[in-house]
Write a protein that holds these residues in place. Structure first.
Motif, short mmCIF file in Angstrom:
data_model
loop_
_atom_site.label_atom_id
_atom_site.label_comp_id
_atom_site.label_asym_id
_atom_site.label_seq_id
_atom_site.Cartn_x
_atom_site.Cartn_y
_atom_site.Cartn_z
N THR A 211 -25.60 8.41 48.53
CA THR A 211 -24.69 8.79 47.52
C THR A 211 -25.06 10.12 47.06
N GLU A 213 -25.17 10.67 43.73
CA GLU A 213 -25.91 10.40 42.53
C GLU A 213 -27.35 10.05 42.95
N GLU A 214 -27.66 9.26 44.06
CA GLU A 214 -29.03 8.89 44.45
C GLU A 214 -29.61 10.06 45.12
N GLU A 217 -32.46 12.59 43.22
CA GLU A 217 -33.76 12.36 43.50
C GLU A 217 -33.95 13.12 44.74
N GLY A 221 -34.59 11.69 49.05
CA GLY A 221 -33.13 11.70 50.00
C GLY A 221 -33.38 12.64 51.08
N LYS A 302 -22.42 0.42 46.69
CA LYS A 302 -23.39 1.60 46.82
C LYS A 302 -23.12 2.55 45.82
N LYS A 304 -22.00 2.03 42.89
CA LYS A 304 -22.77 1.56 41.62
C LYS A 304 -21.77 2.05 40.18
#
Length: 311
Positions: A211, A213-214, A217, A221, A302, A304
């Protein structure tokens, strides 16, 4: 600047110039029930695409428009180029004659014949739903990085993008855009259809989902992406890719990498910008659509939604 950026900028500049000459109703055409930009796609291209032969070592990035594909595409391209430095054939990657616009469905009908001459690994982006990709992609088990982003930020980013680029129809109000977005009347179709169709491949061994969003980080990633594509980079090389692909670094370099499109593509790069546009009615309609179409799916979970899309 890598050679394919020269072709990227040339194609985008032409699309912008052509779009300015078109009436809004001329800027899009329909293929298999999905709208596409007339300035960069064509029926002839889609017909030619059917015969495209994917390779098992191709590096695919799939994502709905405004999900972060240009950012993640930069990461992927940098990873592959960095990995290729271990290979004595790396210079082939800089051959001006062997570069193509990275989006698979964008270009001319002869593009796929030229792509057959590209050395491995080919880095290929696409906004297409899986059923509209060439059969060879899944038959040959090319690895695909699937990028998804929460729908409210996608809609917000798409609104500013489509109003900032002459190649796409513009909207006089956010309200008009929101209605079109919810109805799937967008370039490359409905966001909800896109995620729903890709969900059918969520468990495929050759598909990795990440994603937007993830990926904030970034280091972790990027490392996972490198491992998925078996690129075998050192920690130092990974960090170099991370540093070069930060939003600020890409925004500052966008005039060289994306030309006039740079300022439109790299606007904010933030999460939850949707809160500046959505009112209670928009939230209710989007929440209901997500609940109906995606909440029970693997990709829906996923995303969220409750974390990123609730006030």
């Amino acid at each position: 600047m890598s050679k394919h950026r020269k072709k990227f900028i040339a194609l985008v500049d032409k699309a912008m110039a052509d779009g300015k000459k078109m009436a809004p109703e001329e800027q899009m055409f329909s293929y298999k029930g999905i709208l596409y930009p007339t300035t960069v796609c064509s029926l002839e291209v889609f017909k030619a695409l059917e015969s495209f032969e994917a390779r098992s070592d191709d590096v695919f990035l799939a994502g709905y428009p405004k999900s972060g594909t240009n950012w993640v595409g930069q990461i992927l391209t940098d990873l592959v180029l960095t990995s290729a430095k271990h290979n004595e054939d790396e210079n082939n990657l800089d051959d001006d004659e062997l570069e193509e616009f990275p989006y698979l469905e964008v270009g001319d009908p002869e593009k796929y014949q030229r792509m057959a001459n590209l050395p491995s690994r080919r880095v290929i982006f696409t906004h297409l739903q899986p059923d509209n990709l060439p059969n060879s992609v899944f038959k040959n088990k090319a690895k695909i990085l699937l990028l998804i982003r929460n729908p409210k930020d996608v809609a917000t980013s798409f609104y500013y993008f489509t109003n900032g680029i002459a190649a796409l129809p513009s909207y006089t109000t956010w309200e008009n855009f929101f209605t079109a977005f919810m109805n799937g009347e967008m370039a490359w179709g409905s966001y909800f259809d896109y995620v729903f169709e890709w969900n059918k491949h969520a468990d495929d061994s050759n598909v990795m989902t990440i994603t937007y969003e993830e990926l904030k980080e970034v280091t972790l990633g990027v490392k996972h992406i490198s491992e998925f594509f078996d690129l075998h980079l050192t920690d130092e090389e990974i960090q170099g890719v991370v540093d070069r692909s930060s939003f600020q670094a890409m925004k500052e370099n966008s005039d060289k990498t994306h030309g006039a499109l740079g300022n439109v593509l790299f606007r904010k790069g933030s999460v939850s910008d949707w809160k500046n546009l959505f009112n209670e009615d928009h939230n209710q309609k989007m929440d209901s659509m997500f609940e109906e179409r995606l909440s029970g799916t693997k990709l829906g979970r996923k995303i969220k939604y409750d974390i990123y899309c609730k006030p």
